[in-house]
Design a protein around this motif. Structure first.
Motif, short mmCIF file in Angstrom:
data_model
loop_
_atom_site.label_atom_id
_atom_site.label_comp_id
_atom_site.label_asym_id
_atom_site.label_seq_id
_atom_site.Cartn_x
_atom_site.Cartn_y
_atom_site.Cartn_z
N GLU A 79 0.80 -1.23 0.00
CA GLU A 79 0.00 0.00 0.00
C GLU A 79 0.83 1.28 0.00
O GLU A 79 0.28 2.37 -0.03
N ILE A 80 2.15 1.17 0.04
CA ILE A 80 2.96 2.40 0.01
C ILE A 80 3.07 2.97 -1.39
O ILE A 80 3.61 4.05 -1.58
N GLY A 81 2.59 2.23 -2.38
CA GLY A 81 2.49 2.79 -3.73
C GLY A 81 3.65 2.51 -4.64
O GLY A 81 3.75 3.13 -5.70
N THR A 82 4.54 1.62 -4.30
CA THR A 82 5.63 1.30 -5.22
C THR A 82 5.17 0.23 -6.18
O THR A 82 4.42 -0.67 -5.82
N SER A 83 5.60 0.33 -7.41
CA SER A 83 5.21 -0.65 -8.41
C SER A 83 6.12 -1.87 -8.37
O SER A 83 5.78 -2.92 -8.90
N ARG A 84 7.28 -1.73 -7.76
CA ARG A 84 8.24 -2.83 -7.67
C ARG A 84 8.24 -3.41 -6.27
O ARG A 84 7.97 -2.73 -5.29
N LYS A 85 8.59 -4.67 -6.20
CA LYS A 85 8.75 -5.32 -4.91
C LYS A 85 9.99 -4.73 -4.24
O LYS A 85 11.02 -4.55 -4.89
N SER A 86 9.88 -4.40 -2.97
CA SER A 86 10.99 -3.78 -2.25
C SER A 86 11.10 -4.34 -0.84
O SER A 86 10.14 -4.87 -0.29
#
Length: 115
Positions: A79-86
Motif C-alpha cells: 500500500e505504500i504505492g511502489t510498483s516494484r517489490k521492495s
C-alpha cells in the motif's frame, strides 16, 4: 609580542568554534549498513521461498540519522504505492532525535537466459 598573543587568542577562538560545531552535527546512517540489512533479509527469504532476489543499490541521495537500535528488514507493504517489490529497512529510534525512519531497498529478480 602583542601581535603574537592576538594570533594565539584568535587561533584558540577558531578552534573552540570549530570544536563546538562538531557537537551539533547529527551522525548519519551508513547506506552500506542499510543495504547489508536488506541483503541479510533477502538471503533468508531466498532460502525459504527458493528464489534468487538481490537488492539493488540504495539511493545514494538518502540521508537519515544514525540508528540507535538494530536495523530491521522486511517486505515493504504494497500500500505504500511502489510498483516494484521492495525491502524496507526500519530504524525504530535514532541517536539524537529518537525518531525512527524507513528506507526502501528495491529488489532485482535474477535474469534468466533465453534459450
Amino acid at each position: 609580542m602583542m601581535m603574537k598573543l592576538i594570533f594565539i587568542f584568535v587561533g584558540w577562538m577558531i578552534f573552540g568554534i570549530a570544536f563546538a560545531g562538531e557537537d551539533t552535527l547529527t551522525p548519519i546512517q551508513d547506506l552500506q549498513e542499510i543495504k547489508r540489512s536488506a541483503d541479510e533479509f533477502l538471503k533468508e527469504e531466498n532460502k525459504r521461498q527458493k528464489t534468487e532476489f538481490t537488492t539493488a543499490r540504495v539511493n545514494p541521495k538518502i540521508i537519515v540519522e544514525q540508528c540507535a537500535t538494530p536495523l530491521e528488514s522486511g517486505w515493504a507493504p504494497s500500500e505504500i504505492g511502489t510498483s516494484r517489490k521492495s525491502v524496507q529497512v526500519v530504524c525504530k529510534s535514532t541517536l539524537r532525535n529518537k525518531k525512527g525512519w524507513r528506507v526502501l531497498a528495491p529488489i532485482v529478480a535474477p535474469i534468466t537466459p533465453k534459450n
